[in-house]
Design a protein around this motif. Structure first.
Motif, PDB file in Angstrom:
ATOM      1  N   UNK A 262     -22.338 -27.048 -77.070  1.00  0.00           N
ATOM      2  CA  UNK A 262     -21.412 -28.153 -76.936  1.00  0.00           C
ATOM      3  C   UNK A 262     -21.029 -28.300 -75.473  1.00  0.00           C
ATOM      4  N   UNK A 263     -20.967 -29.540 -75.001  1.00  0.00           N
ATOM      5  CA  UNK A 263     -20.424 -29.836 -73.678  1.00  0.00           C
ATOM      6  C   UNK A 263     -19.150 -30.637 -73.862  1.00  0.00           C
ATOM      7  N   UNK A 264     -18.092 -30.262 -73.145  1.00  0.00           N
ATOM      8  CA  UNK A 264     -16.823 -30.976 -73.256  1.00  0.00           C
ATOM      9  C   UNK A 264     -16.299 -31.306 -71.869  1.00  0.00           C
ATOM     10  N   UNK A 265     -15.662 -32.468 -71.770  1.00  0.00           N
ATOM     11  CA  UNK A 265     -15.037 -32.885 -70.532  1.00  0.00           C
ATOM     12  C   UNK A 265     -13.549 -33.049 -70.742  1.00  0.00           C
ATOM     13  N   UNK A 266     -12.774 -32.780 -69.704  1.00  0.00           N
ATOM     14  CA  UNK A 266     -11.335 -32.698 -69.892  1.00  0.00           C
ATOM     15  C   UNK A 266     -10.561 -33.243 -68.712  1.00  0.00           C
ATOM     16  N   UNK A 267      -9.268 -33.370 -68.941  1.00  0.00           N
ATOM     17  CA  UNK A 267      -8.370 -33.828 -67.902  1.00  0.00           C
ATOM     18  C   UNK A 267      -8.116 -32.808 -66.820  1.00  0.00           C
ATOM     19  N   UNK A 268      -8.583 -31.557 -66.993  1.00  0.00           N
ATOM     20  CA  UNK A 268      -8.397 -30.562 -65.943  1.00  0.00           C
ATOM     21  C   UNK A 268      -9.545 -30.580 -64.941  1.00  0.00           C
ATOM     22  N   UNK A 269     -10.382 -31.616 -64.997  1.00  0.00           N
ATOM     23  CA  UNK A 269     -11.503 -31.901 -64.080  1.00  0.00           C
ATOM     24  C   UNK A 269     -12.718 -31.014 -64.298  1.00  0.00           C
ATOM     25  N   UNK A 270     -12.764 -30.225 -65.348  1.00  0.00           N
ATOM     26  CA  UNK A 270     -13.907 -29.341 -65.578  1.00  0.00           C
ATOM     27  C   UNK A 270     -14.812 -29.865 -66.696  1.00  0.00           C
TER      28      UNK A 270
ATOM     29  N   UNK B 229     -16.985 -26.544 -62.339  1.00  0.00           N
ATOM     30  CA  UNK B 229     -16.065 -27.270 -61.482  1.00  0.00           C
ATOM     31  C   UNK B 229     -16.824 -28.046 -60.417  1.00  0.00           C
ATOM     32  N   UNK B 230     -16.331 -29.217 -60.120  1.00  0.00           N
ATOM     33  CA  UNK B 230     -16.961 -30.074 -59.128  1.00  0.00           C
ATOM     34  C   UNK B 230     -16.299 -31.427 -59.070  1.00  0.00           C
ATOM     35  N   UNK B 231     -15.948 -31.940 -60.247  1.00  0.00           N
ATOM     36  CA  UNK B 231     -15.253 -33.217 -60.310  1.00  0.00           C
ATOM     37  C   UNK B 231     -13.858 -33.093 -59.698  1.00  0.00           C
ATOM     38  N   UNK B 232     -13.404 -34.177 -59.104  1.00  0.00           N
ATOM     39  CA  UNK B 232     -12.082 -34.192 -58.488  1.00  0.00           C
ATOM     40  C   UNK B 232     -11.053 -34.895 -59.368  1.00  0.00           C
ATOM     41  N   UNK B 233     -11.493 -35.411 -60.508  1.00  0.00           N
ATOM     42  CA  UNK B 233     -10.583 -36.123 -61.395  1.00  0.00           C
ATOM     43  C   UNK B 233     -11.020 -35.918 -62.835  1.00  0.00           C
ATOM     44  N   UNK B 234     -10.311 -36.538 -63.764  1.00  0.00           N
ATOM     45  CA  UNK B 234     -10.592 -36.387 -65.186  1.00  0.00           C
ATOM     46  C   UNK B 234     -12.059 -36.664 -65.491  1.00  0.00           C
ATOM     47  N   UNK B 235     -12.642 -35.843 -66.343  1.00  0.00           N
ATOM     48  CA  UNK B 235     -14.016 -36.060 -66.799  1.00  0.00           C
ATOM     49  C   UNK B 235     -13.959 -36.929 -68.054  1.00  0.00           C
ATOM     50  N   UNK B 236     -14.525 -38.121 -67.969  1.00  0.00           N
ATOM     51  CA  UNK B 236     -14.442 -39.087 -69.060  1.00  0.00           C
ATOM     52  C   UNK B 236     -15.701 -39.155 -69.912  1.00  0.00           C
ATOM     53  N   UNK B 237     -16.841 -38.712 -69.361  1.00  0.00           N
ATOM     54  CA  UNK B 237     -18.124 -38.878 -70.048  1.00  0.00           C
ATOM     55  C   UNK B 237     -18.961 -37.617 -69.871  1.00  0.00           C
TER      56      UNK B 237
ATOM     57  N   UNK C 266     -19.456 -37.876 -65.938  1.00  0.00           N
ATOM     58  CA  UNK C 266     -18.843 -38.882 -65.083  1.00  0.00           C
ATOM     59  C   UNK C 266     -17.342 -38.760 -65.105  1.00  0.00           C
ATOM     60  N   UNK C 267     -16.701 -39.143 -64.004  1.00  0.00           N
ATOM     61  CA  UNK C 267     -15.276 -38.902 -63.865  1.00  0.00           C
ATOM     62  C   UNK C 267     -14.488 -40.194 -63.697  1.00  0.00           C
ATOM     63  N   UNK C 268     -13.185 -40.030 -63.832  1.00  0.00           N
ATOM     64  CA  UNK C 268     -12.247 -41.120 -63.586  1.00  0.00           C
ATOM     65  C   UNK C 268     -11.786 -41.029 -62.138  1.00  0.00           C
ATOM     66  N   UNK C 269     -12.401 -41.800 -61.274  1.00  0.00           N
ATOM     67  CA  UNK C 269     -12.054 -41.769 -59.861  1.00  0.00           C
ATOM     68  C   UNK C 269     -12.555 -43.041 -59.208  1.00  0.00           C
ATOM     69  N   UNK C 270     -12.053 -43.330 -58.040  1.00  0.00           N
ATOM     70  CA  UNK C 270     -12.413 -44.579 -57.375  1.00  0.00           C
ATOM     71  C   UNK C 270     -13.876 -44.587 -56.927  1.00  0.00           C
ATOM     72  N   UNK C 271     -14.458 -43.392 -56.649  1.00  0.00           N
ATOM     73  CA  UNK C 271     -15.825 -43.375 -56.138  1.00  0.00           C
ATOM     74  C   UNK C 271     -16.878 -43.247 -57.233  1.00  0.00           C
ATOM     75  N   UNK C 272     -16.478 -43.173 -58.480  1.00  0.00           N
ATOM     76  CA  UNK C 272     -17.429 -43.213 -59.586  1.00  0.00           C
ATOM     77  C   UNK C 272     -18.533 -42.183 -59.514  1.00  0.00           C
ATOM     78  N   UNK C 273     -18.200 -40.910 -59.418  1.00  0.00           N
ATOM     79  CA  UNK C 273     -19.208 -39.874 -59.245  1.00  0.00           C
ATOM     80  C   UNK C 273     -19.860 -39.431 -60.539  1.00  0.00           C
ATOM     81  N   UNK C 274     -21.170 -39.097 -60.467  1.00  0.00           N
ATOM     82  CA  UNK C 274     -21.917 -38.495 -61.567  1.00  0.00           C
ATOM     83  C   UNK C 274     -22.417 -37.129 -61.105  1.00  0.00           C
ATOM     84  N   UNK C 275     -22.231 -36.113 -61.939  1.00  0.00           N
ATOM     85  CA  UNK C 275     -22.738 -34.776 -61.654  1.00  0.00           C
ATOM     86  C   UNK C 275     -23.768 -34.410 -62.715  1.00  0.00           C
ATOM     87  N   UNK C 276     -24.731 -33.586 -62.329  1.00  0.00           N
ATOM     88  CA  UNK C 276     -25.746 -33.060 -63.242  1.00  0.00           C
ATOM     89  C   UNK C 276     -25.598 -31.552 -63.335  1.00  0.00           C
TER      90      UNK C 276
END
Length: 465
Positions: free
Chosen positions: A109-117, A133-141, A154-164
Motif C-alpha cells: 500500500x502507498x499512502x499520502x498524507x498532510x505531513x508531506x510524506x 520524505x521530499x514533498x514540501x506540502x500535503x501529498x494529494x495523489x 503529487x503535492x499541494x503546492x504552487x509549483x506542482x511537483x511530482x516525485x517518483x
C-alpha cells in the motif's frame, strides 16, 4: 458437482471434500444456500459460480447447453467480508490521510498524507515499510505503475511537483533536485500511468493540474514529453485508457480526449453543467491488474506479462468498446463511448447533491456513485439505467470501492463509518465503525484480501476477513 479451488483468495474448496450431486435445474441462489449450509455458520455469505470461466447466471443445465460446456466442475467465489482493523503504531499515525492506493499485485500500500510524506506498507504483515520524505506540502495523489515497480506522487503546492519512488527500497528516483519532476505551475490533482499491455516495463505517465494542463512524463529520464492544454480551468482527473487515448476532466465542464502518442486533441465531450469531479473507465480493473493475472508468470517474463495484460484488456472490451462514466457538481452522471462518438450514451439523474466519485465494477456490469446527498447509487454499466440506492450513511459519502468479484461494495463517509453493501440483495451487508472522524479515502486491494481506509482521525485502517 465437483467444486474446485477458487481463484479468489478469500475462499478455497479443498479437493479432499466429497463430491456433491445436484440436479440439472439447480439455480445460483440454490447453490448459494447449499454452500452456506455446508459452512455450518450463522453468517450468510454471497457467492458467484463459474464453469470454465463463464459465470452461472441461470439453471445449471441451461447454462451448460448454451455455452456447450463440458462438465468439469463449478468454482464458487465470494468477496472479502472485513471483520477487523489494524493500524500502525502511534508513532506512525500522521496528519489527515488524504490518499492511498493498493499495489496492482495486492501486496503493498502507498499512502499520502498532510505531513508531506509518502508511506509504504506491507499488506501481508500489516506493518509500515518506508516513510519517504521530499514533498514540501500535503501529498494529494499517489499512483502505482501497472507493473508495481514505481509510484508517482503529487503535492499541494504552487509549483506542482511530482516525485517518483521505488517501493522496493523507499528511495526517490534520481538525486536531490533531479528527483523532482518540475513543470506544472499549480498543484497536482491526478496521475495516471500508461497501461501495461501498451508498454512494459511501464515508463510513461500523465499528470493533471490545477494549472489546466496535462503533461506526459518519461519516468526513467524524468522529462516532460508532451504538454496538453485546451482546458480553461483546473483539471480534476486524468485517465490513461487502453486504446491509446488519455481522458481529462476539468472544472470547465468538459471532458477532453487526447491521443497519447502526440498529445493531439481527438474530441471534447460536453454535457455537464458544472465542474466534472470524477471519471471511471469500464476497463479500470483490467488495466490495473493486467500485469498480475495470477497465472504464475515469472516477474522477469516481460513478454508473457505484456501478452497477459493485452488478453485481459481485450476480454474487458470483447462485447463493447471501452466506456467512460463521469460525475459532476451538477448532480448528474454521463455514460460515454468516447473512442467512437462525442455524444453521451446516457444521462443519469437521481442524486440530490454533487457527486464525489464514480467507479465501474471490475466486470464492467455496474457503476457506483458516491454523493454529498449521503447515498450511494447503483447503475447499469452498459445502459446507464438506475438500479438501486444504498442508504445508511448520515453524512456525505466521499469514496466507494469494489470487491474483485464485483459482488460487494464498500463506502467511506463523513459520518466516520465504512459500510459494506451486497450488490445482489441491494442491502447493507455489514457496518464497519472504527474511525473517529471523517473517512476521506478507501481502496479494495485487487486480489480481494484487504480494504484500506484513511481519514481525518490521522489513522490508516486495514480491514481483513
Amino acid at each position: 458437482m465437483t467444486a474446485h479451488h477458487c481463484s479468489c483468495p478469500s475462499f478455497q474448496w479443498s479437493s479432499t471434500r466429497p463430491q456433491l450431486d445436484v440436479p440439472h435445474d439447480v439455480t445460483p441462489s440454490q447453490l448459494e444456500t447449499l454452500l452456506n449450509g455446508l459452512r455450518q455458520t450463522e453468517e450468510r455469505l454471497p457467492y458467484s459460480f463459474f464453469i470454465q470461466e463463464q459465470e452461472l447466471a441461470a439453471e445449471l443445465g441451461a447454462h451448460l447447453l448454451k455455452h456447450k460446456a463440458g462438465f468439469c466442475g463449478v468454482c464458487a467465489a465470494r468477496g472479502v467480508s472485513p471483520s477487523g482493523s489494524v493500524q500502525g503504531p502511534s508513532s506512525d499515525t500522521v496528519h489527515s490521510q488524504h490518499c492511498r492506493a493498493c499495489s496492482p499485485d495486492g501486496q503493498r500500500l502507498a499512502s499520502g498524507s498532510g505531513d508531506t510524506t509518502v508511506r509504504f506498507w506491507d499488506l501481508n504483515t500489516q506493518t509500515p515499510q518506508y516513510s519517504c520524505k521530499g514533498h514540501a506540502s500535503w501529498v494529494l495523489v499517489v499512483a502505482w505503475s501497472p507493473d508495481a515497480a514505481l509510484v508517482a506522487s503529487g503535492k499541494c503546492d504552487h509549483d506542482g511537483g511530482v516525485w517518483l519512488w521505488d517501493p522496493a527500497t523507499g528511495k526517490a528516483l534520481g538525486q536531490c533536485k533531479a528527483c523532482f519532476l518540475d513543470g506544472h505551475r499549480k498543484f497536482i490533482t491526478s496521475i495516471a500511468w500508461e497501461p501495461a499491455h501498451i508498454e512494459l516495463p511501464c515508463r510513461r505517465f500523465c499528470s493533471g493540474s490545477k494549472d489546466a494542463t496535462i503533461k506526459v512524463w518519461e519516468a526513467s529520464t524524468r522529462r516532460c514529453l508532451i504538454t496538453m492544454s485546451n482546458h480553461t480551468q483546473a483539471v480534476t482527473q486524468v485517465k490513461w485508457g487502453g486504446d491509446g487515448l488519455i481522458y481529462s476532466a476539468a472544472r470547465d465542464c468538459s471532458i477532453n480526449v487526447w491521443a497519447a502518442a502526440d498529445g493531439r486533441l481527438v474530441r471534447s465531450l460536453k454535457g455537464h453543467g458544472h465542474w466534472v469531479n470524477t471519471m471511471s473507465l469500464s476497463t479500470d480493473y483490467a488495466l490495473r491488474t493486467g500485469a498480475f493475472d495470477h497465472m504464475g508468470l515469472a516477474p522477469g517474463d516481460i513478454d508473457a506479462r505484456k501478452a497477459a495484460a493485452q488478453q485481459r484488456y481485450d476480454a474487458a472490451c470483447s462485447a463493447r468498446p471501452e466506456r467512460l462514466v463521469t460525475g459532476s457538481d451538477d448532480f448528474t452522471l454521463f455514460l460515454w463511448e468516447p473512442s467512437t462518438q462525442k455524444q453521451p450514451k446516457a444521462r443519469m439523474t437521481g442524486h440530490m447533491q454533487l457527486i464525489n466519485q464514480v467507479t465501474f465494477s471490475p466486470d464492467g456490469r455496474w457503476i457506483a456513485s458516491a454523493s454529498f446527498d449521503k447515498s450511494v447509487k447503483l447503475w447499469d454499466g452498459v445502459s446507464g439505467t438506475f438500479i438501486a440506492t444504498f442508504r445508511g450513511h448520515v453524512g456525505p459519502v466521499y469514496q466507494v470501492a469494489w470487491s474483485a468479484d464485483s459482488r460487494l461494495l464498500v463506502s467511506g463517509s463523513k459520518d466516520s463509518t465504512l459500510k459494506l453493501w451486497d450488490v445482489r440483495s441491494k442491502k447493507l451487508f455489514m457496518d464497519l465503525p472504527g474511525h473517529a472522524d471523517e473517512v476521506f479515502s478507501v481502496d479494495w486491494s485487487p486480489n480481494g484480501h484487504s480494504v484500506v481506509s484513511g481519514g481525518k482521525d490521522k489513522l490508516l485502517k486495514l480491514w481483513r476477513q
